[in-house]
Every structure is written in C-alpha cells, then in structure tokens.
Design a protein around this motif. Sequence first.
Motif, mmCIF file in Angstrom:
data_model
loop_
_atom_site.group_PDB
_atom_site.id
_atom_site.type_symbol
_atom_site.label_atom_id
_atom_site.label_comp_id
_atom_site.label_asym_id
_atom_site.label_seq_id
_atom_site.Cartn_x
_atom_site.Cartn_y
_atom_site.Cartn_z
ATOM 1 N N ILE A 187 0.871 -1.186 0.000
ATOM 2 C CA ILE A 187 0.000 0.000 0.000
ATOM 3 C C ILE A 187 0.903 1.230 0.000
ATOM 4 O O ILE A 187 1.883 1.273 0.753
ATOM 5 N N ASP A 188 0.573 2.229 -0.788
ATOM 6 C CA ASP A 188 1.355 3.469 -0.814
ATOM 7 C C ASP A 188 0.970 4.310 0.409
ATOM 8 O O ASP A 188 -0.060 4.971 0.436
ATOM 9 N N ALA A 189 1.851 4.276 1.426
ATOM 10 C CA ALA A 189 1.534 4.944 2.700
ATOM 11 C C ALA A 189 1.845 6.444 2.679
ATOM 12 O O ALA A 189 1.691 7.118 3.693
ATOM 13 N N THR A 190 2.256 6.977 1.521
ATOM 14 C CA THR A 190 2.418 8.445 1.440
ATOM 15 C C THR A 190 1.065 9.108 1.177
ATOM 16 O O THR A 190 0.939 10.327 1.252
ATOM 17 N N GLN A 191 0.054 8.313 0.845
ATOM 18 C CA GLN A 191 -1.279 8.859 0.565
ATOM 19 C C GLN A 191 -1.941 9.369 1.854
ATOM 20 O O GLN A 191 -1.450 9.127 2.951
ATOM 21 N N THR A 192 -3.085 10.032 1.716
ATOM 22 C CA THR A 192 -3.838 10.454 2.900
ATOM 23 C C THR A 192 -4.337 9.217 3.648
ATOM 24 O O THR A 192 -4.494 8.144 3.047
ATOM 25 N N VAL A 193 -4.617 9.389 4.945
ATOM 26 C CA VAL A 193 -5.136 8.254 5.736
ATOM 27 C C VAL A 193 -6.413 7.710 5.090
ATOM 28 O O VAL A 193 -6.605 6.493 5.002
ATOM 29 N N GLU A 194 -7.271 8.616 4.601
ATOM 30 C CA GLU A 194 -8.546 8.192 3.995
ATOM 31 C C GLU A 194 -8.287 7.257 2.806
ATOM 32 O O GLU A 194 -8.949 6.241 2.638
ATOM 33 N N GLN A 195 -7.315 7.648 1.964
ATOM 34 C CA GLN A 195 -7.017 6.852 0.780
ATOM 35 C C GLN A 195 -6.412 5.503 1.174
ATOM 36 O O GLN A 195 -6.760 4.466 0.612
ATOM 37 N N VAL A 196 -5.525 5.540 2.181
ATOM 38 C CA VAL A 196 -4.903 4.299 2.656
ATOM 39 C C VAL A 196 -5.988 3.348 3.181
ATOM 40 O O VAL A 196 -6.029 2.166 2.822
ATOM 41 N N VAL A 197 -6.893 3.888 4.005
ATOM 42 C CA VAL A 197 -7.973 3.073 4.586
ATOM 43 C C VAL A 197 -8.823 2.474 3.465
ATOM 44 O O VAL A 197 -9.149 1.274 3.480
ATOM 45 N N SER A 198 -9.141 3.281 2.480
ATOM 46 C CA SER A 198 -9.985 2.797 1.399
ATOM 47 C C SER A 198 -9.266 1.710 0.582
ATOM 48 O O SER A 198 -9.877 0.691 0.223
ATOM 49 N N ASP A 199 -7.974 1.874 0.330
ATOM 50 C CA ASP A 199 -7.204 0.844 -0.394
ATOM 51 C C ASP A 199 -7.163 -0.469 0.390
ATOM 52 O O ASP A 199 -7.359 -1.545 -0.157
ATOM 53 N N VAL A 200 -6.911 -0.340 1.704
ATOM 54 C CA VAL A 200 -6.795 -1.551 2.529
ATOM 55 C C VAL A 200 -8.136 -2.285 2.577
ATOM 56 O O VAL A 200 -8.190 -3.513 2.420
ATOM 57 N N LEU A 201 -9.219 -1.535 2.767
ATOM 58 C CA LEU A 201 -10.542 -2.170 2.829
ATOM 59 C C LEU A 201 -10.850 -2.909 1.531
ATOM 60 O O LEU A 201 -11.367 -4.030 1.549
ATOM 61 N N ALA A 202 -10.498 -2.288 0.409
ATOM 62 C CA ALA A 202 -10.772 -2.920 -0.895
ATOM 63 C C ALA A 202 -10.008 -4.241 -1.016
ATOM 64 O O ALA A 202 -10.562 -5.244 -1.481
#
Length: 213
Positions: A187-202
Amino acid sequence: MNGKLVTFEGSEGAGKTTALNRIISIIEPQLGNDLVTTREPGGNVISEEIRNIIVDSRNQNMDARTEALLFAAARRQHLVEKIIPALKRGQLVLCDRFVESSIAYQGAGRGIGEAAIKNLNDFATEGLKPDLTIYFDLPVEVGLERIKKYRSDEVNRLDKEKHDFYVKVHNAYDEMATRQSEQIVRIDATQTVEQVVSDVLAIIEKRVPEYFK
Ligand code: TMP
C-alpha cells in the motif's frame, strides 16, 4: 482451521496503527463476532509483559539474538492463546505485525540474517503463515520525519535506531513484498489516511470475501 489471518506490516511512521484503528471501526459493525483484532508483540498478558521488556529504554544492552528470541517467544504465546483458537472458530484475525517484522527488524536491521530468523520463527509458529499481509510502504526519510513530529512523547528503545537501520528494514520489506507477492500486498503509505484506509478495505474485501457477504 477455517478462519483467516491478515497481518499489517511497515516501518515506523507509516501510519499503520492509525489506519488499522479506522479500518476496525468501519468493519466491526459489519463483522461483529467474526472479527478479532490484535497486535505483536502483545495480545495477551504474557506477551504484553515480554513487550515491556523489549521496548524498555533502560534495556540498551540487549543482545540482538535475545531480542529476536523475545519477539519469537511473545509470538508463540500469542498464537497459542489467541490466534489459533480464533482461526479454529472461523474468525477473521487482523494482527498488527507478525513474522515479517522479525525478518525485517531482527534479520535485516540487526543483521542476524533472514535464514536464522525464519528458522527461529518456524519453531514458534510451527509454520503457520498469514493468508494476507498488507505492507504500508513509505520512504525511510518520510517515516523518520513523521516519528520526530508526532511521537516525541512516546519514543521507545526501538524508535531510537539510526537512519541506516531503517534503510535495512525498508529494503527487507521491499524484497519480501516483491518475492512473496501472492501473500504481501503493498500500500502506498504516502497517501492520505482516507485513501490508505480505502485501499486496505478494498484489498481485504477482495481477498477474504466470505466475511463481507
Ligand atoms: P509497533 O511500533 O508496531 O507497536 O511495534 C513495536 C516495535 O517492535 C517496532 O519498532 C517494531 C518492532 N518489532 C520488531 O522489531 N520485531 C518484531 O517481530 C515485531 C513484532 C516488532
């Protein structure tokens, strides 16, 4: 065992714990009793006591192999007391850190070597592997900047390591993610927390769909 084990990995400052807390608050209402959340080192009384020894700032002269053995001992107890029973009940276990942390920090960071850490952890886990590992990938400099900024109040023994140590840890994670691409998703952890959360959930919903029906 028909449960699933999903682990979360990454260097300090990658936002793993913040993202994980948000992910849990989103999926908990959906999954209810099907969800177990835990962390390493810790997750039960004995392993939390071992954690305190490991992170204690007074233990500056701890030998690298002692440290590796303590992480493996904490992991063994955690597996027996918490993870394996949950997997036997068919639950989804989300675990903050697992064997890959030992390979990166003790194997590469401390220079013990991957083979020795793998052998030690095979003894501790009897070969149990995560079904999925989410790796929060962040450049070393960004991670260290974040630690300086946000965690100055709770710096532990392992937070005090130097830049070179974290480069080794990062490179080890990078190699594992490339080599074990079936298990480890980056996961690209430089993204916003919201984007990270959404990527992980997907990713979780795709890889363990049985819990999200
Ligand atoms: P945390 O920051 O995710 O709470 O993890 C605690 C520290 O322990 C962190 O610096 C990573 C380190 N660690 C290892 O060095 N080896 C391991 O096997 C585990 C689980 C954690």
